[in-house]
Design a protein around this motif. Structure first.
Motif, short mmCIF file in Angstrom:
data_model
loop_
_atom_site.label_atom_id
_atom_site.label_comp_id
_atom_site.label_asym_id
_atom_site.label_seq_id
_atom_site.Cartn_x
_atom_site.Cartn_y
_atom_site.Cartn_z
N LEU A 4 14.16 32.35 60.27
CA LEU A 4 13.44 31.31 61.01
C LEU A 4 13.25 31.71 62.47
CD1 LEU A 4 15.17 28.13 59.56
CD2 LEU A 4 12.85 28.92 59.10
N LEU A 5 14.29 32.27 63.07
CA LEU A 5 14.18 32.71 64.46
C LEU A 5 13.13 33.80 64.61
CD1 LEU A 5 17.96 32.75 65.41
CD2 LEU A 5 16.19 31.31 66.45
N THR A 6 13.13 34.75 63.69
CA THR A 6 12.15 35.83 63.75
C THR A 6 10.74 35.29 63.56
OG1 THR A 6 13.76 37.43 62.95
CG2 THR A 6 11.46 38.03 62.72
N GLY A 7 10.58 34.36 62.64
CA GLY A 7 9.28 33.74 62.43
C GLY A 7 8.76 33.02 63.66
N ALA A 8 9.68 32.57 64.50
CA ALA A 8 9.30 31.89 65.73
C ALA A 8 9.17 32.87 66.90
CB ALA A 8 10.34 30.82 66.07
N GLY A 9 9.24 34.17 66.59
CA GLY A 9 9.10 35.17 67.64
C GLY A 9 10.36 35.39 68.46
N ARG A 10 11.49 35.01 67.91
CA ARG A 10 12.76 35.11 68.63
C ARG A 10 13.69 36.12 67.94
NH1 ARG A 10 14.02 28.81 69.07
NH2 ARG A 10 15.97 29.57 69.95
N THR A 11 13.18 37.34 67.76
CA THR A 11 13.91 38.36 67.02
C THR A 11 15.22 38.75 67.69
OG1 THR A 11 11.80 39.18 66.19
CG2 THR A 11 13.70 40.62 65.90
N GLU A 12 15.24 38.80 69.00
CA GLU A 12 16.48 39.13 69.72
C GLU A 12 17.59 38.12 69.36
OE1 GLU A 12 17.38 41.60 71.77
OE2 GLU A 12 15.44 42.62 71.93
N GLU A 13 17.24 36.85 69.28
CA GLU A 13 18.22 35.83 68.91
C GLU A 13 18.64 35.98 67.46
OE1 GLU A 13 17.40 31.76 70.40
OE2 GLU A 13 15.76 32.76 71.50
N ALA A 14 17.70 36.37 66.59
CA ALA A 14 18.04 36.61 65.20
C ALA A 14 19.05 37.75 65.08
CB ALA A 14 16.78 36.94 64.40
N VAL A 15 18.85 38.79 65.87
CA VAL A 15 19.79 39.91 65.87
C VAL A 15 21.17 39.44 66.32
CG1 VAL A 15 20.35 42.08 67.04
CG2 VAL A 15 18.07 41.73 66.11
N ALA A 16 21.22 38.63 67.35
CA ALA A 16 22.50 38.11 67.85
C ALA A 16 23.23 37.31 66.77
CB ALA A 16 22.28 37.27 69.09
N VAL A 17 22.49 36.52 66.02
CA VAL A 17 23.09 35.73 64.94
C VAL A 17 23.65 36.66 63.87
CG1 VAL A 17 22.54 34.17 63.02
CG2 VAL A 17 21.69 33.67 65.32
N LEU A 18 22.88 37.65 63.47
CA LEU A 18 23.31 38.55 62.41
C LEU A 18 24.45 39.47 62.85
CD1 LEU A 18 19.89 39.48 60.81
CD2 LEU A 18 21.66 38.00 59.86
N GLU A 19 24.49 39.82 64.11
CA GLU A 19 25.56 40.71 64.60
C GLU A 19 26.93 40.07 64.47
OE1 GLU A 19 23.58 43.73 67.81
OE2 GLU A 19 24.01 41.71 68.51
N ILE A 34 15.32 47.55 63.88
CA ILE A 34 14.18 48.47 63.85
C ILE A 34 12.94 47.78 64.40
CG2 ILE A 34 12.60 49.70 62.30
CD1 ILE A 34 15.14 50.32 60.57
N ASP A 35 12.74 46.53 64.03
CA ASP A 35 11.58 45.77 64.51
C ASP A 35 11.53 45.69 66.03
OD1 ASP A 35 10.77 45.34 61.91
OD2 ASP A 35 11.47 43.25 61.84
N ILE A 36 12.70 45.64 66.68
CA ILE A 36 12.71 45.53 68.14
C ILE A 36 12.94 46.89 68.81
CG2 ILE A 36 13.33 43.10 68.18
CD1 ILE A 36 16.22 43.93 68.81
N GLY A 37 12.84 47.97 68.03
CA GLY A 37 12.90 49.31 68.60
C GLY A 37 14.29 49.89 68.75
N ARG A 38 15.29 49.26 68.17
CA ARG A 38 16.67 49.76 68.27
C ARG A 38 17.03 50.53 67.00
NH1 ARG A 38 20.11 44.63 70.03
NH2 ARG A 38 21.78 46.08 69.53
N VAL A 39 16.28 51.60 66.75
CA VAL A 39 16.42 52.37 65.51
C VAL A 39 17.79 53.02 65.42
CG1 VAL A 39 15.48 54.30 64.18
CG2 VAL A 39 13.94 52.74 65.38
N GLN A 40 18.29 53.59 66.50
CA GLN A 40 19.59 54.25 66.46
C GLN A 40 20.70 53.25 66.13
OE1 GLN A 40 19.99 57.59 66.57
NE2 GLN A 40 22.04 57.09 65.90
N ASP A 41 20.62 52.05 66.68
CA ASP A 41 21.60 51.01 66.35
C ASP A 41 21.52 50.65 64.87
OD1 ASP A 41 22.47 50.89 68.99
OD2 ASP A 41 21.17 49.19 69.48
N ALA A 42 20.31 50.59 64.34
CA ALA A 42 20.13 50.28 62.92
C ALA A 42 20.76 51.35 62.05
CB ALA A 42 18.64 50.14 62.59
N LEU A 43 20.55 52.61 62.41
CA LEU A 43 21.14 53.71 61.63
C LEU A 43 22.67 53.65 61.68
CD1 LEU A 43 18.77 56.64 62.61
CD2 LEU A 43 18.94 55.48 60.39
#
Length: 67
Positions: A4-19, A34-43
């Motif tokens: 829901l957060l991502t759908g509202a354009g709040r991907t950074e907050e979605a990442v914080a929730v999932l972390e 990956i969507d927000i450009g943090r590919v190395q963190d994703a890996l």
């Protein structure tokens, strides 16, 4: 909630929730990273939480029921 957060354009907050629960949401978290450009963190997340093979059993094998 992260979706829901991502759908509202709040991907950074979605990442914080999932972390907060990365061990249970590693695949979703990696996708959002990956969507927000943090590919190395994703890996790093995916490698840390990669499935490990089960430990060999110390018990004996049986060929007769019950298995």
């Amino acid at each position: 909630m992260a979706e829901l957060l991502t759908g509202a354009g709040r991907t950074e907050e979605a990442v914080a929730v999932l972390e907060r629960h990365a061990s249970r949401n590693s695949h979703d978290l990696a996708g959002y990273l990956i969507d927000i450009g943090r590919v190395q963190d994703a890996l790093t997340i995916l490698q840390r939480h990669a499935a490990r093979p089960p430990e060999p059993s110390g018990g004996t094998w049986h060929d007769e029921p019950p298995f």
